[in-house]
Design an enzyme around this catalytic site. Structure first.
Site, mmCIF file in Angstrom:
data_model
loop_
_atom_site.group_PDB
_atom_site.id
_atom_site.type_symbol
_atom_site.label_atom_id
_atom_site.label_comp_id
_atom_site.label_asym_id
_atom_site.label_seq_id
_atom_site.Cartn_x
_atom_site.Cartn_y
_atom_site.Cartn_z
ATOM 1 N N GLU A 78 -2.489 6.435 -8.749
ATOM 2 C CA GLU A 78 -2.991 6.366 -7.375
ATOM 3 C C GLU A 78 -1.998 6.973 -6.385
ATOM 4 O O GLU A 78 -0.956 6.389 -6.104
ATOM 5 C CB GLU A 78 -3.279 4.925 -6.970
ATOM 6 C CG GLU A 78 -3.893 4.841 -5.584
ATOM 7 C CD GLU A 78 -4.292 3.438 -5.185
ATOM 8 O OE1 GLU A 78 -5.028 3.302 -4.197
ATOM 9 O OE2 GLU A 78 -3.865 2.473 -5.850
ATOM 10 N N GLU A 104 -11.761 -1.334 -2.091
ATOM 11 C CA GLU A 104 -10.408 -1.796 -1.770
ATOM 12 C C GLU A 104 -10.162 -1.686 -0.259
ATOM 13 O O GLU A 104 -9.416 -0.827 0.212
ATOM 14 C CB GLU A 104 -9.361 -1.008 -2.554
ATOM 15 C CG GLU A 104 -8.008 -1.724 -2.560
ATOM 16 C CD GLU A 104 -6.925 -0.931 -3.250
ATOM 17 O OE1 GLU A 104 -6.142 -1.552 -3.992
ATOM 18 O OE2 GLU A 104 -6.830 0.282 -3.030
#
Length: 311
Positions: A186, A285
């Site tokens: 990420e 998220e």
């Protein structure tokens, strides 16, 4: 049940999508007009996102997610839960027909333990985290896990740091690949000290690792902040993307609350998925833009709206 009353009194008035058939838990006993949403994509809420509606119990929250039509879950802190809880969550996900999304590999890389430095002690911590992640994944039926390589080592040239990261991730992939697991890297926008910042940089690293166990976690919120030009970057990195996450910008709340045209982004990804016969989880998220149950209704309505693209 409190969840039932909430849906009847609030969500019915909010105009939720009314497609689909019987749902999880006691939803089948409710009027057909309150049937769950039929989302086109696998959106994955996290624990706490619907706590005001479902209560604090994790299993009740899972049931509520399923009742609303969500077909996946992500839980960054899964590795911190005890084994019995991990197994309980995994069994309930299976019963509800939901897919487990990402959890974060514990100590997989941070400012104190950066893979860019190439230090044996840092790599050993990372590899130990990968080994423990295999056991966690077995308990909760997970396939994907988030890895962040950590901060820059400012004393080393960027190419040397990149080589160190690739070498460490190759060793991690050797642990995960035989178990059919995938670490998704990420790139983040939280601080300029982070080594991994853009999708093209992450693409380069994934190609260097050269393993199906190492792919990109394309967090649309972070990439909007760091590079913009979202759809072209998705196209360029497409072959190495393994997972998506969602959050509007500014604010990191649900779609429709910021500048990103999520309806168009989702439509584009969905079209490419059909063309290439691929599937993704879309981790939610982000926070809720409004507090309480009203905020949870607004969040679900935002996903209904953003998911209403033509196919």
């Amino acid at each position: 049940m409190q969840r039932r009353n909430f849906v009847k009194s609030t969500f019915g008035l909010a105009g939720a999508a009314i497609t689909g058939g019987a749902a999880a838990g006691d939803w089948h006993s409710q009027p057909a007009s309150l049937a769950k949403n039929s989302f086109k994509l696998k959106y994955a809420p996290h624990f706490g996102m619907f706590e005001n509606s479902a209560g604090k119990d994790l299993i009740d929250q899972l049931k509520f997610m399923a009742d609303m039509g969500f077909t996946a879950l992500e839980d960054n802190g899964m590795m911190g839960r005890d084994a019995a809880t991990q197994e309980k969550i995994g069994k309930e996900l299976d019963r509800l027909g939901m897919t487990m999304g990402v959890f974060v590999v514990d100590k997989g890389g941070n400012s104190q333990n950066t893979l860019a430095a190439g230090k044996k002690e840092h790599i050993d911590i990372f590899l130990n985290g990968c080994k423990r992640a295999v056991e966690t994944a077995k308990r909760c039926n997970a396939k994907w896990m988030t890895v962040v390589p950590g901060d820059f080592d400012r004393n080393l040239p960027i190419g040397i740091q990149t080589g160190h990261v690739i070498d460490a991730l190759r060793r991690g992939a050797e642990i995960l690949e035989p178990n059919n697991l995938v670490m998704v890297l990420e790139p983040l926008s939280d601080t300029p000290n982070l080594f991994l910042r853009t999708s093209d940089q992450t693409y380069e690293i994934c190609r260097g690792v050269n393993s199906p166990a190492c792919k990109i976690l394309f967090d649309i919120y972070h990439m909007q902040k760091n590079e913009g030009h979202i759809i072209p970057h998705i196209n360029w990195a497409w072959s190495e993307i393994g997972y998506f996450q969602i959050g509007d910008n500014p604010g990191r709340k649900e779609p429709t609350t910021g500048e990103i045209n999520y309806k168009k982004v989702f439509e584009h990804i969905h079209k490419k998925m059909k063309e290439d016969n691929r599937d993704f989880i879309f981790g939610m998220e982000h926070g809720n833009s409004k507090p309480g149950k009203d905020g949870e209704v607004a969040l679900i309505k935002a996903y209904v709206e953003s998911d209403s693209f033509q196919v």
